[in-house]
Design a protein around this motif. Structure first.
Motif, mmCIF file in Angstrom:
data_model
loop_
_atom_site.group_PDB
_atom_site.id
_atom_site.type_symbol
_atom_site.label_atom_id
_atom_site.label_comp_id
_atom_site.label_asym_id
_atom_site.label_seq_id
_atom_site.Cartn_x
_atom_site.Cartn_y
_atom_site.Cartn_z
ATOM 1 N N ALA A 1 -7.586 -2.331 -5.316
ATOM 2 C CA ALA A 1 -6.764 -3.525 -5.089
ATOM 3 C C ALA A 1 -7.450 -4.769 -5.634
ATOM 4 O O ALA A 1 -7.463 -5.823 -4.994
ATOM 5 C CB ALA A 1 -6.453 -3.687 -3.596
ATOM 6 N N ASP A 2 -8.018 -4.646 -6.832
ATOM 7 C CA ASP A 2 -8.762 -5.760 -7.408
ATOM 8 C C ASP A 2 -7.832 -6.791 -8.014
ATOM 9 O O ASP A 2 -6.605 -6.632 -8.035
ATOM 10 C CB ASP A 2 -9.761 -5.251 -8.449
ATOM 11 C CG ASP A 2 -11.117 -5.928 -8.328
ATOM 12 O OD1 ASP A 2 -11.142 -7.167 -8.203
ATOM 13 O OD2 ASP A 2 -12.129 -5.226 -8.314
ATOM 14 N N THR B 1 -4.019 -9.648 -16.274
ATOM 15 C CA THR B 1 -3.395 -9.847 -14.965
ATOM 16 C C THR B 1 -2.073 -10.571 -15.148
ATOM 17 O O THR B 1 -1.800 -11.146 -16.207
ATOM 18 C CB THR B 1 -4.319 -10.680 -14.049
ATOM 19 O OG1 THR B 1 -3.735 -10.757 -12.742
ATOM 20 C CG2 THR B 1 -4.510 -12.088 -14.584
ATOM 21 N N LEU C 1 2.409 1.706 -3.541
ATOM 22 C CA LEU C 1 1.440 2.165 -4.528
ATOM 23 C C LEU C 1 1.040 3.614 -4.292
ATOM 24 O O LEU C 1 0.784 4.363 -5.238
ATOM 25 C CB LEU C 1 0.206 1.260 -4.514
ATOM 26 C CG LEU C 1 0.417 -0.180 -4.989
ATOM 27 C CD1 LEU C 1 -0.866 -0.991 -4.836
ATOM 28 C CD2 LEU C 1 0.902 -0.219 -6.430
ATOM 29 N N ALA D 1 -6.881 -5.982 -14.114
ATOM 30 C CA ALA D 1 -7.313 -4.765 -14.795
ATOM 31 C C ALA D 1 -8.364 -5.128 -15.838
ATOM 32 O O ALA D 1 -8.327 -6.216 -16.422
ATOM 33 C CB ALA D 1 -6.124 -4.083 -15.468
ATOM 34 N N GLY E 1 -8.867 -0.490 -12.377
ATOM 35 C CA GLY E 1 -7.430 -0.273 -12.316
ATOM 36 C C GLY E 1 -6.895 -0.638 -10.950
ATOM 37 O O GLY E 1 -7.199 -1.701 -10.413
ATOM 38 N N THR E 2 -6.140 0.272 -10.345
ATOM 39 C CA THR E 2 -5.502 -0.020 -9.058
ATOM 40 C C THR E 2 -6.268 0.517 -7.861
ATOM 41 O O THR E 2 -5.866 0.300 -6.714
ATOM 42 C CB THR E 2 -4.083 0.580 -9.021
ATOM 43 O OG1 THR E 2 -4.168 2.014 -9.185
ATOM 44 C CG2 THR E 2 -3.220 0.003 -10.132
ATOM 45 N N ASP E 3 -7.373 1.204 -8.080
ATOM 46 C CA ASP E 3 -8.050 1.923 -6.986
ATOM 47 C C ASP E 3 -8.545 1.010 -5.871
ATOM 48 O O ASP E 3 -8.526 1.395 -4.694
ATOM 49 C CB ASP E 3 -9.230 2.731 -7.532
ATOM 50 C CG ASP E 3 -8.785 3.884 -8.420
ATOM 51 O OD1 ASP E 3 -7.584 4.207 -8.374
ATOM 52 O OD2 ASP E 3 -9.623 4.429 -9.160
ATOM 53 N N SER F 1 0.827 -1.208 0.000
ATOM 54 C CA SER F 1 0.000 0.000 0.000
ATOM 55 C C SER F 1 0.859 1.254 0.000
ATOM 56 O O SER F 1 0.568 2.233 -0.707
ATOM 57 C CB SER F 1 -0.935 0.004 1.214
ATOM 58 O OG SER F 1 -1.863 -1.056 1.141
#
Length: 346
Positions: free
Chosen positions: A47-48, A64, A28, A51, A43-45, A25
């Motif tokens: 933590a999925d 991925t 990032l 993409a 995207g990265t917002d 965290s």
């Protein structure tokens, strides 16, 4: 075929070698803002798992990558586990894989070509089972063996299921039992039985294909796969994404039998401790709970199961989808609740 033990070359194995969530965290957060086109749906917002990029009204690309150091000694088994784990992120988004690229790093002065070939063969076997080709990749000479895939899939943009869409009142279902990290620690310590190894291999090479069907079920609101941050960590990401809390029933958690015996005997990974240090303040576990319960909740799962948040009326359909793909239904382990983003354990 070979006497080489792959785990002797790695300081940590499988998803247990991931960077701790707290450190990740921080890293990032320091990244400069990049270009975010409107077509980038995920995207990265949050933590999925992967993409998602929208191509048109009916198609989106899911992309991925996942790779790690050996979690087992057998070369072919390592390749199978790593490939299964990498494709899991595609399935977790509700997508169907279309192709993969191999990510290969090997200590060429230590591993003979036939061993490296077995690793690649194992990965190729899993991709064939998933119905996709390994269409390319990249390889380098490194100090520790590394193998994994770039996975690409397709999905209808309206069918994407992220880790952030859970609703208050949703039921939580876990499709695979916990304990993979504990079994890997037992293997390194020479305490894992042949049956325990077979169970470990069974679950780590079971593709999460049910994910591609879950988005067709009304009432499925959020999906993620449980990997290196453990059940508690990935559930906490789901909570933060939805702005909700979660309540787990500890006695409902599915656990591989030998993993339960090992963790109660004190066997666990170092990654479990790093996970707790990163997010333990957001986990409400009774002070009187035995240490092994915390270690189980934070145990890094390599190629773990899908964690699904769905409306109560969708539970039967979700369980049917899991049963059809892996021959065994998942476990109902708790609910999502209104409140702060915390995970409560009862």
């Amino acid at each position: 075929m070979n006497e080489i033990k792959l785990t002797q070359f790695s300081h940590g194995g499988g998803c247990g070698c991931k960077i701790a969530p707290g450190v990740l965290s921080e890293l990032l957060a320091k990244m400069p803002p990049g270009v975010v086109p409107p077509e980038l749906l995920v995207g990265t917002d949050t933590a999925d798992d992967a993409a998602v990029y929208k191509l048109n009204e009916r198609q989106a690309i899911v992309a991925t990558t996942d790779f790690f150091t050996p979690i087992v000694d057998n070369a072919r088994d390592f390749g199978r586990i790593a490939a299964t784990n990498a494709l899991s992120d595609v399935y977790a988004m509700g997508a169907t894989p279309i192709l993969a690229l191999a990510v290969v790093g090997m200590p060429l002065d230590k591993l003979p070509p036939e061993v490296i070939g077995e690793i690649l063969q194992g990965g190729a076997e899993v991709c064939r089972a998933a119905g996709i080709p390994i269409a390319g990749g990249h390889s380098i000479d490194v100090l520790e063996p590394i193998y994994g895939l770039v996975g690409l899939g397709v999905v209808d943009p309206a069918r994407v299921r992220t880790n952030a869409g859970a609703h208050a009142g949703d039921v939580l279902i876990l499709s695979k039992p916990l304990g993979i990290g504990i079994l890997s620690a037992g293997l390194k310590k020479g305490r894992l039985s042949a049956h325990g190894y077979a169970e470990m291999l069974r679950w780590t090479t079971t593709l999460n294909r049910a994910g591609a069907h879950l988005a067709d079920i009304d009432g499925v609101h959020a999906v993620t796969d449980v990997t290196g941050f453990g059940l508690a960590g990935h559930l906490l990401e789901m909570c933060r994404g939805a702005g909700l809390g979660a309540a787990l029933q500890f006695d409902r958690l599915p656990v591989i039998a030998e993993a339960l015996a090992l963790v109660q005997a004190g066997v666990a990974t170092g990654a479990s401790e790093r996970n707790w240090a990163s997010y333990g303040e957001a986990i409400d576990l009774a002070d009187t709970a035995p240490e092994w319960q915390r270690r189980l909740l934070t145990d890094p799962q390599t190629s773990g199961g899908l964690l699904i948040a769905c409306a109560p009326q969708a539970v039967d359909a979700v369980q049917a989808a899991i049963l059809a793909e892996q021959g065994e239904a998942g476990a109902v382990i708790g609910t999502m609740e209104a409140g702060p983003a915390r995970v409560g354990i009862a």
